[in-house]
Design an enzyme around this catalytic site. Structure first.
Site, mmCIF file in Angstrom:
data_model
loop_
_atom_site.group_PDB
_atom_site.id
_atom_site.type_symbol
_atom_site.label_atom_id
_atom_site.label_comp_id
_atom_site.label_asym_id
_atom_site.label_seq_id
_atom_site.Cartn_x
_atom_site.Cartn_y
_atom_site.Cartn_z
ATOM 1 N N GLU A 1 -25.276 17.116 36.661
ATOM 2 C CA GLU A 1 -25.873 18.349 36.140
ATOM 3 C C GLU A 1 -26.922 18.120 35.063
ATOM 4 O O GLU A 1 -26.713 18.508 33.902
ATOM 5 C CB GLU A 1 -24.772 19.277 35.613
ATOM 6 C CG GLU A 1 -23.691 19.557 36.630
ATOM 7 C CD GLU A 1 -22.710 20.633 36.183
ATOM 8 O OE1 GLU A 1 -22.715 21.001 35.003
ATOM 9 O OE2 GLU A 1 -21.944 21.120 37.028
ATOM 10 N N GLU B 1 -18.220 19.264 42.834
ATOM 11 C CA GLU B 1 -17.340 20.060 41.979
ATOM 12 C C GLU B 1 -17.264 21.486 42.506
ATOM 13 O O GLU B 1 -18.270 22.036 42.948
ATOM 14 C CB GLU B 1 -17.849 20.147 40.522
ATOM 15 C CG GLU B 1 -17.705 18.891 39.716
ATOM 16 C CD GLU B 1 -18.249 19.037 38.297
ATOM 17 O OE1 GLU B 1 -18.225 20.145 37.729
ATOM 18 O OE2 GLU B 1 -18.712 18.022 37.764
#
Ligand code: GBH
Length: 453
Positions: free
Chosen positions: A162, A351
């Site tokens: 991220e 995720e």
């Protein structure tokens, strides 16, 4: 059922959020250790000093992942264990990760290893952190060591987790370490992080890495709260801010024009830190794309904040304990869009998960909301497979309850409950839901993992 034969089921964690052992075997502090010390930054003053004590309990934890039936474990490496000071390698730090990989091997589980999940060594921050272009070289030195020492036992490498959070949430929104609030810094940090990604992929090829390498991008698709032109514009900006900025860079070797104009015009950024050739390197081809997906944002135009706008206050979606709007159909739309717009590479859901206010009831945790969230998203992944979208794996976030960044230990995402007083673990009902799902998926495919068992 739409799950492919070699589909990978796993769970994910990250170093700072679970390890603890923050001063052990030569580890030096990271920016998150420092951030936790600043009053008001992390809820209740929680720190990562002990976390889930995974540093001492990883064997027990991995045994439990085996009990779950997971094929694979996604974890991250703490950079400051490996290089506690600039240029100083710490083999003892590496031993810990070798221990994890050995344990996984015992159970025939594969490893997906993230090189950077936000815990920049403090020594690097003192030298300017990701705002210093030299950070790219520091990162490469660290990656090289990890590739050399661990590649044999790693199946998937992820350069960055991220990059949006490590740049915009950390340098513009200010909610993550180091807690700055300058848009220009965020764009610059993002650029260096992305450059370090592309250069790490090049390095991996040069070191003749034998496995696969990719990046994990967080995607929170924005939808306009109403059909109004203003809301549509706001949602488009929001998608540019979180999603397109990173996807365009990694897959098209450019930053999206509308966002460049928005940043340049609104916020007077000059882009002189982008050097010739950078974007070409950022777009160095990977082997797969990791997608972290949790929720959607309903966006309303906000004249006072054209860039970010705001979440609509009237949502009809079911929300998690984080206040996140659950979007299952939108998950499928997201992957469809990425496939169409950006890449033919295999996608791994690196995720996906949800936080709920779990309560212990006679020693049991009946987390029906989490189990429902999990099953719905797994079914969405099945549909993606039916649509031919080439999604090859799913990692639930998270295996254990853990340190949820600015929220400290107050938000629980785990399949496994952690009592932070005693460090006792307890499987929640959702653990068994996932266990059953995995075993049924395998059976219906006729023991497709036979050779591993
Ligand atoms: C992931 O981020 C992270 O990779 C993982 O470490 C984390 O534990 C997990 O999700 C759950 O959050 O301070 O309230 O504004 C997902 C994207 C970006 C969502 C940061 C939360 C800040 C929340 N996250 N964002 S808040």
């Amino acid at each position: 059922m739409g799950i492919a034969k070699d589909f990978i089921f796993g769970t994910a964690t990250s170093s700072f959020q679970i390890e603890g052992g923050s001063k052990e075997d030569g580890r030096s502090p990271s920016i998150w250790d420092d951030f936790c010390q600043i009053p008001g930054r992390v809820l209740n003053g929680h720190t990562g000093e002990t976390a889930c004590d995974h540093y001492h309990r990883y064997k027990e934890d991995i045994a439990r992942m085996h009990e779950l039936g997971a094929d694979s474990y996604r974890f991250s490496i703490s950079w400051s264990r490996i290089f506690p000071q600039q240029g100083i390698y710490n083999p003892k730090g590496m031993e810990f990760y070798k221990g994890i990989l050995n344990e996984l091997k015992r159970y025939h589980m594969t490893a997906m290893v993230t090189l950077y999940h936000w815990d920049l060594p403090s020594w690097a921050q003192r030298r300017g952190g990701w705002l210093n272009r030299e950070s790219v070289n520091w990162f490469l030195e660290y990656c090289k060591k990890c590739f050399e020492e661990l590649d044999n036992d790693v199946e998937f490498w992820i350069t960055h987790n991220e990059p949006f959070c490590a740049s915009f949430v950390s340098y513009f929104e200010g909610r993550h370490a180091p807690g700055h609030k300058h848009l220009e810094e965020a764009v610059k940090a993002a650029h260096h992080i992305l450059l370090s990604h592309g250069r790490a992929v090049q390095l991996y090829r040069k070191c003749s890495g034998k496995k696969q390498i990719g990046i994990a991008l967080n995607m929170t698709p924005a939808y306009p709260a109403t059909d109004s032109f203003a809301d549509q514009l706001a949602a488009n900006n929001r998608n540019g801010y979180i999603c397109r900025w990173f996807l365009d860079a990694v897959f098209k070797g450019r930053y999206p024009k509308d966002m460049v104009n928005l940043y340049a015009g609104q916020c007077k950024i000059d882009f002189s830190f982008i050097e010739d050739g950078d974007l070409g390197q950022i777009a160095e081809p990977c082997d797969f794309l990791g997608i972290n997906y949790y929720f959607i944002d309903l966006i309303e135009y906000d004249l006072t904040n054209i860039l970010l706008s705001r979440k609509a206050y009237y949502s009809t979606y079911k929300q998690t304990d984080m206040g996140w709007d659950i979007g299952v159909e939108e998950f499928i739309q997201l992957i469809t869009w990425i496939r169409k717009e950006y890449t033919t590479l295999p996608v791994y859901i690196t995720e996906n998960g949800s936080a709920w206010d779990d309560t212990v009831d006679h020693g049991e945790i009946h987390d029906i909301d989490r189990a429902e969230y999990l099953i719905k998203h797994l079914e969405a992944v099945e549909q993606m497979n039916d649509l031919g979208l080439l999604v090859k794996g799913y990692y639930y976030w998270s295996f254990l309850d853990n340190f949820e960044w600015a929220w400290g230990y107050s938000k629980r995402f785990g399949l496994v409950y952690v009592n932070y007083e005693t460090q006792e673990r307890k499987n929640k009902d959702s653990f068994y839901t996932y266990q059953k799902y995995i075993s049924q998926a395998k059976q219906s495919k006729g023991n497709f993992n036979q050779e591993r068992e």
